[in-house]
Scaffold this motif. Sequence first.
Motif, mmCIF file in Angstrom:
data_model
loop_
_atom_site.group_PDB
_atom_site.id
_atom_site.type_symbol
_atom_site.label_atom_id
_atom_site.label_comp_id
_atom_site.label_asym_id
_atom_site.label_seq_id
_atom_site.Cartn_x
_atom_site.Cartn_y
_atom_site.Cartn_z
ATOM 1 N N VAL A 193 -48.165 61.621 -13.882
ATOM 2 C CA VAL A 193 -49.522 61.128 -13.614
ATOM 3 C C VAL A 193 -50.014 60.434 -14.883
ATOM 4 C CG1 VAL A 193 -51.887 61.729 -12.984
ATOM 5 C CG2 VAL A 193 -49.970 63.001 -11.993
ATOM 6 N N ALA A 194 -50.564 59.220 -14.754
ATOM 7 C CA ALA A 194 -50.949 58.452 -15.936
ATOM 8 C C ALA A 194 -52.254 57.688 -15.706
ATOM 9 C CB ALA A 194 -49.837 57.466 -16.310
ATOM 10 N N TYR A 195 -52.860 57.288 -16.839
ATOM 11 C CA TYR A 195 -54.049 56.429 -16.806
ATOM 12 C C TYR A 195 -53.710 55.149 -17.572
ATOM 13 C CZ TYR A 195 -58.672 54.563 -17.850
ATOM 14 O OH TYR A 195 -59.768 53.740 -17.975
ATOM 15 N N THR A 196 -53.993 54.004 -16.961
ATOM 16 C CA THR A 196 -53.734 52.703 -17.578
ATOM 17 C C THR A 196 -55.050 51.947 -17.734
ATOM 18 O OG1 THR A 196 -51.567 52.612 -16.522
ATOM 19 C CG2 THR A 196 -52.437 50.552 -17.394
ATOM 20 N N HIS A 197 -55.277 51.468 -18.958
ATOM 21 C CA HIS A 197 -56.505 50.721 -19.225
ATOM 22 C C HIS A 197 -56.162 49.277 -19.600
ATOM 23 C CE1 HIS A 197 -60.751 50.298 -20.238
ATOM 24 N NE2 HIS A 197 -60.364 49.559 -21.298
ATOM 25 N N ASN A 198 -56.854 48.336 -18.996
ATOM 26 C CA ASN A 198 -56.674 46.909 -19.261
ATOM 27 C C ASN A 198 -57.962 46.390 -19.889
ATOM 28 O OD1 ASN A 198 -56.300 44.121 -19.206
ATOM 29 N ND2 ASN A 198 -55.155 44.196 -17.272
ATOM 30 N N PHE A 199 -57.888 45.966 -21.158
ATOM 31 C CA PHE A 199 -59.083 45.516 -21.873
ATOM 32 C C PHE A 199 -59.583 44.156 -21.368
ATOM 33 C CE2 PHE A 199 -57.208 48.584 -24.773
ATOM 34 C CZ PHE A 199 -58.325 49.322 -25.169
ATOM 35 N N HIS A 214 -48.130 58.649 -10.197
ATOM 36 C CA HIS A 214 -46.906 57.853 -10.085
ATOM 37 C C HIS A 214 -45.818 58.555 -9.276
ATOM 38 C CE1 HIS A 214 -47.840 54.435 -12.697
ATOM 39 N NE2 HIS A 214 -48.491 55.292 -13.464
ATOM 40 N N LEU A 215 -45.503 59.782 -9.643
ATOM 41 C CA LEU A 215 -44.316 60.370 -9.024
ATOM 42 C C LEU A 215 -44.335 61.893 -9.142
ATOM 43 C CD1 LEU A 215 -41.775 59.243 -7.628
ATOM 44 C CD2 LEU A 215 -40.568 59.544 -9.797
#
Length: 301
Positions: free
Chosen positions: A124-130, A153-154
């Motif tokens: 499980v993840a967190y993705t940040h796009n500036f 995710h999986l």
Amino acid sequence: MDLYRARGDRRESESCTDGKSSEDAHNGVRGDDVVEVSDGRSVSHAITIRTREDVIMSVRSLIGIGLCALVSLLGSNSVFGQVPAPAPASTPTVQERLDSLEKKVDAPSLWKTLGFKASGFVDVAYTHNFNNPNSDLNQLHIFDTNANAFMPHLAQILLERPADAGGSALDRAGFRARLNFGTDSRVTRARSNYQTGTTNDEVDFQELYAEYIVPVGNGLKVQFGKMNTLIGYEVINSAENANFSRSFMFGLSQAFTTTGVRFTYTFNPIVTASFGVVNGWDNIDDNNKGKTIEYLVSDAA
């Protein structure tokens, strides 16, 4: 005058009495001689009492000496009779204690006897796009596609029985079943069954194959089914991949899985070679008349 002579005759008669005691001579009247005789008896009686005391003390002394000798003898026998204690053994380590407890408590289960293994992981993840894109998508990314969001995710479950080249015919047979749940399954599943990116189905068997090691040379491994591809340095599972975000080449220029037959042989501790005939890229069902050849030469380590 007559009185004095009578007294003198009495003394003479007392002194001249042969072998008779003074009591016989005086007919029961005690005189000075009687006193002397009685004093002699008192002395003899005192000597007799003292002699008895000495005898009693001697007997007590002998008894005490005997008891001391007996105690000393028993003590010496107990000392000489003792068996020397064995030398203490070395203290077992914690791992040795655990192994001993497992052998005593855990009986061999059917699962362990058959050589089955189970494992898995959760990603499980967190993705940040500036750049904060309006589409909330990270362009040209493969798995981490959602911007500024958490992604499950999986969740993977792996059940396998690895083949053992040094065992019996049954030990040389094995299998692997890798089942995925999550958004990554939309990407890695085979195209011939699903249209990638057009369904929300997030369940997929990433790998499902059987294997057998033929007793030829060092052992020829034969695998048949759906397997991860041999191509590329990166892999599907994030837990086994060096990078969190996969490269463009991995997502756009190679297959994730192949379905067919594969042969693998280890020539020596350095060189291993694989060769396979498969349906194509991410195809479970062959969608044309051709077949794809795959091969790999790698370091066995």
